[in-house]
Design an enzyme around this catalytic site. Structure first.
Site, PDB file in Angstrom:
ATOM      1  N   HIS A 249      -4.112   4.226  10.105  1.00  0.00           N
ATOM      2  CA  HIS A 249      -5.780   3.796   9.975  1.00  0.00           C
ATOM      3  C   HIS A 249      -5.864   2.468   9.767  1.00  0.00           C
ATOM      4  O   HIS A 249      -4.642   1.953  10.119  1.00  0.00           O
ATOM      5  CB  HIS A 249      -6.740   4.135   8.778  1.00  0.00           C
ATOM      6  CG  HIS A 249      -6.974   5.669   8.914  1.00  0.00           C
ATOM      7  ND1 HIS A 249      -6.530   6.634   8.041  1.00  0.00           N
ATOM      8  CD2 HIS A 249      -8.393   5.896   9.546  1.00  0.00           C
ATOM      9  CE1 HIS A 249      -7.062   7.393   8.298  1.00  0.00           C
ATOM     10  NE2 HIS A 249      -7.614   7.413   9.069  1.00  0.00           N
TER      11      HIS A 249
ATOM     12  N   CYS B 116      -1.951   0.563   8.981  1.00  0.00           N
ATOM     13  CA  CYS B 116      -1.290   1.502   7.947  1.00  0.00           C
ATOM     14  C   CYS B 116      -0.814   3.150   8.354  1.00  0.00           C
ATOM     15  O   CYS B 116      -1.704   3.971   9.210  1.00  0.00           O
ATOM     16  CB  CYS B 116      -2.251   1.662   6.958  1.00  0.00           C
ATOM     17  SG  CYS B 116      -1.685   2.526   5.377  1.00  0.00           S
TER      18      CYS B 116
ATOM     19  N   CYS C 155       0.733  -0.980   0.440  1.00  0.00           N
ATOM     20  CA  CYS C 155      -0.120  -0.075  -0.007  1.00  0.00           C
ATOM     21  C   CYS C 155       1.218   1.610   0.058  1.00  0.00           C
ATOM     22  O   CYS C 155       0.549   2.019  -0.571  1.00  0.00           O
ATOM     23  CB  CYS C 155      -1.162   0.286   1.391  1.00  0.00           C
ATOM     24  SG  CYS C 155      -0.095  -0.134   3.252  1.00  0.00           S
TER      25      CYS C 155
ATOM     26  N   ARG D 258      -4.245  -4.962   9.552  1.00  0.00           N
ATOM     27  CA  ARG D 258      -2.951  -3.978   9.075  1.00  0.00           C
ATOM     28  C   ARG D 258      -3.656  -3.260   9.642  1.00  0.00           C
ATOM     29  O   ARG D 258      -4.424  -2.122   8.933  1.00  0.00           O
ATOM     30  CB  ARG D 258      -3.611  -4.227   7.440  1.00  0.00           C
ATOM     31  CG  ARG D 258      -2.841  -2.819   6.997  1.00  0.00           C
ATOM     32  CD  ARG D 258      -2.331  -3.445   5.493  1.00  0.00           C
ATOM     33  NE  ARG D 258      -4.078  -2.668   4.909  1.00  0.00           N
ATOM     34  CZ  ARG D 258      -4.247  -2.143   4.123  1.00  0.00           C
ATOM     35  NH1 ARG D 258      -3.912  -0.559   4.193  1.00  0.00           N
ATOM     36  NH2 ARG D 258      -5.884  -2.142   3.447  1.00  0.00           N
TER      37      ARG D 258
ATOM     38  N   HIS E 273      -2.190  11.201  15.410  1.00  0.00           N
ATOM     39  CA  HIS E 273      -2.650  10.740  14.662  1.00  0.00           C
ATOM     40  C   HIS E 273      -1.555   9.916  13.806  1.00  0.00           C
ATOM     41  O   HIS E 273      -0.734  10.345  13.798  1.00  0.00           O
ATOM     42  CB  HIS E 273      -3.196  11.607  13.928  1.00  0.00           C
ATOM     43  CG  HIS E 273      -3.619  11.143  12.336  1.00  0.00           C
ATOM     44  ND1 HIS E 273      -5.038   9.977  12.459  1.00  0.00           N
ATOM     45  CD2 HIS E 273      -3.193  10.849  11.132  1.00  0.00           C
ATOM     46  CE1 HIS E 273      -4.624   9.685  10.751  1.00  0.00           C
ATOM     47  NE2 HIS E 273      -4.183  10.444  10.531  1.00  0.00           N
TER      48      HIS E 273
ATOM     49  N   ASP F 161      -7.837  -6.337   6.949  1.00  0.00           N
ATOM     50  CA  ASP F 161      -7.460  -7.368   5.848  1.00  0.00           C
ATOM     51  C   ASP F 161      -5.604  -6.928   6.017  1.00  0.00           C
ATOM     52  O   ASP F 161      -4.757  -7.793   5.301  1.00  0.00           O
ATOM     53  CB  ASP F 161      -7.177  -6.580   4.419  1.00  0.00           C
ATOM     54  CG  ASP F 161      -7.010  -5.122   4.066  1.00  0.00           C
ATOM     55  OD1 ASP F 161      -5.945  -4.661   5.366  1.00  0.00           O
ATOM     56  OD2 ASP F 161      -6.489  -4.549   3.136  1.00  0.00           O
TER      57      ASP F 161
END
Length: 132
Positions: A105, A119, A65, A117, A102, A109
């Site tokens: 996310h 990410c 990704c 995951r 932050h 999957d």
């Protein structure tokens, strides 16, 4: 766990403009541009803002990704998840549970054993290589 709280001015003095944008304004870096998306060196990934150890390199995997991806944090109390409905999407945001930065996310999957995951933006992390 004691919370780290700072004013925006204090965060701006501590973080680069890009790190501030991601961690304090819930921004994101472009895919395949971050400093850690393809790092395979053993070590620990810490919150760039407060230094809390969040992810270990042995839980990192190539999700394809363009962002560093992990199947679990170092501990369940180190990150917090909350619903994110920004950008006309419904996602689960991941935040540092110590300073509320932050991070990115989490998606359902990922690989075993968790199927998750995480990410995470490279700009939200500081890598600490393992001692040899």
């Amino acid at each position: 766990m004691e919370k780290v709280r700072k004013t925006d001015a204090e965060w701006r003095a501590l973080l680069s403009p890009d790190e501030f944008y991601v961690t304090r304004e819930k921004g994101t870096e472009r895919a395949f541009t971050g400093r850690y998306w393809d790092t395979a060196t053993p070590g620990i990934y810490r919150c760039v803002a407060c230094g809390t150890a969040l992810f270990a390199s042995d839980t990192k995997f190539d999700a394809g990704c363009g962002w560093p991806s992990y199947y679990e944090p170092l501990g369940p109390d180190l990150v917090r998840e909350q619903r994110d409905t920004s950008h006309d999407m419904i996602r689960t945001e991941v935040l540092c549970n110590v300073c509320d930065s932050h991070l990115g996310h989490v998606f359902p999957d990922g690989p075993p054993p968790t199927g998750r995951r995480y990410c995470i933006n490279s700009l939200a992390l500081k890598f600490e290589p393992a001692e040899e």
